[in-house]
Design a protein around this motif. Sequence first.
Motif, short mmCIF file in Angstrom:
data_model
loop_
_atom_site.label_atom_id
_atom_site.label_comp_id
_atom_site.label_asym_id
_atom_site.label_seq_id
_atom_site.Cartn_x
_atom_site.Cartn_y
_atom_site.Cartn_z
N HIS A 185 0.80 -1.23 0.00
CA HIS A 185 0.00 0.00 0.00
C HIS A 185 0.83 1.27 0.00
N VAL A 186 2.05 1.15 -0.50
CA VAL A 186 2.92 2.32 -0.64
C VAL A 186 3.20 2.51 -2.13
N PHE A 187 3.10 3.74 -2.58
CA PHE A 187 3.36 4.06 -3.97
C PHE A 187 4.45 5.11 -4.06
N VAL A 188 5.28 4.99 -5.08
CA VAL A 188 6.36 5.95 -5.31
C VAL A 188 6.19 6.50 -6.72
N GLY A 194 6.23 12.53 -11.43
CA GLY A 194 4.82 12.35 -11.78
C GLY A 194 4.45 11.00 -12.35
N ARG A 195 5.42 10.11 -12.52
CA ARG A 195 5.13 8.76 -13.06
C ARG A 195 5.30 7.72 -11.97
N ARG A 196 4.31 6.86 -11.84
CA ARG A 196 4.35 5.83 -10.81
C ARG A 196 5.43 4.79 -11.10
N VAL A 197 6.19 4.45 -10.08
CA VAL A 197 7.20 3.40 -10.19
C VAL A 197 6.45 2.07 -10.28
N PRO A 226 15.44 5.16 -12.80
CA PRO A 226 16.46 6.20 -12.61
C PRO A 226 15.87 7.50 -12.09
N VAL A 227 16.68 8.21 -11.33
CA VAL A 227 16.37 9.58 -10.94
C VAL A 227 17.55 10.44 -11.38
N ASP A 228 17.25 11.65 -11.78
CA ASP A 228 18.34 12.53 -12.20
C ASP A 228 18.42 13.74 -11.28
N SER A 251 15.06 15.38 -10.45
CA SER A 251 13.91 14.52 -10.18
C SER A 251 13.27 14.82 -8.83
N GLU A 252 11.96 14.63 -8.79
CA GLU A 252 11.20 14.70 -7.55
C GLU A 252 10.60 13.32 -7.31
N VAL A 253 10.93 12.74 -6.19
CA VAL A 253 10.46 11.40 -5.82
C VAL A 253 9.43 11.58 -4.71
N TYR A 254 8.19 11.18 -4.98
CA TYR A 254 7.11 11.29 -3.99
C TYR A 254 6.76 9.91 -3.48
N VAL A 255 6.71 9.78 -2.17
CA VAL A 255 6.37 8.51 -1.52
C VAL A 255 5.06 8.72 -0.79
N MET A 256 4.07 7.88 -1.10
CA MET A 256 2.78 8.00 -0.45
C MET A 256 2.24 6.66 -0.01
N GLN A 257 1.45 6.69 1.02
CA GLN A 257 0.79 5.50 1.53
C GLN A 257 -0.66 5.59 1.09
N ALA A 258 -1.14 4.54 0.43
CA ALA A 258 -2.52 4.52 -0.01
C ALA A 258 -3.43 4.45 1.21
N LEU A 259 -4.49 5.22 1.18
CA LEU A 259 -5.46 5.21 2.27
C LEU A 259 -6.60 4.29 1.88
N THR A 260 -6.95 3.38 2.78
CA THR A 260 -8.03 2.44 2.51
C THR A 260 -9.05 2.52 3.62
#
Length: 89
Positions: free
Chosen positions: A54-57, A61-64, A73-75, A78-87
């Motif tokens: 339930h974690v998305f990276v 703007g593109r989902r891993v 890759p990140v350059d 790059s902006e890396v966003y880590v989020m936990q899905a809420l259920t």
Amino acid sequence: MPRVVFTASLQRHLDCPEREVTAGTVRSALQEVFEAQPRLRDYILDDQGHLRRHVFVFVDGRRVRDGVTLSEPVDETSEVYVMQALTGG
């Protein structure tokens, strides 16, 4: 430098401020954050080192898609966003 950002849903559990890293992949970016904040690792990765269900990276703007290797890759910009899905209901 790539920037790693954790959403508020994760920040509720642990202090995980935005952070700039020197990394070439998602895995190495996360590893650098975990070195500074070891407890955060268990919220993001399971015991095999894979992204939790339930974690998305997102990178720029593109989902891993590969939660096992996290080899996307990140350059420098790059902006890396880590989020936990809420259920729940």
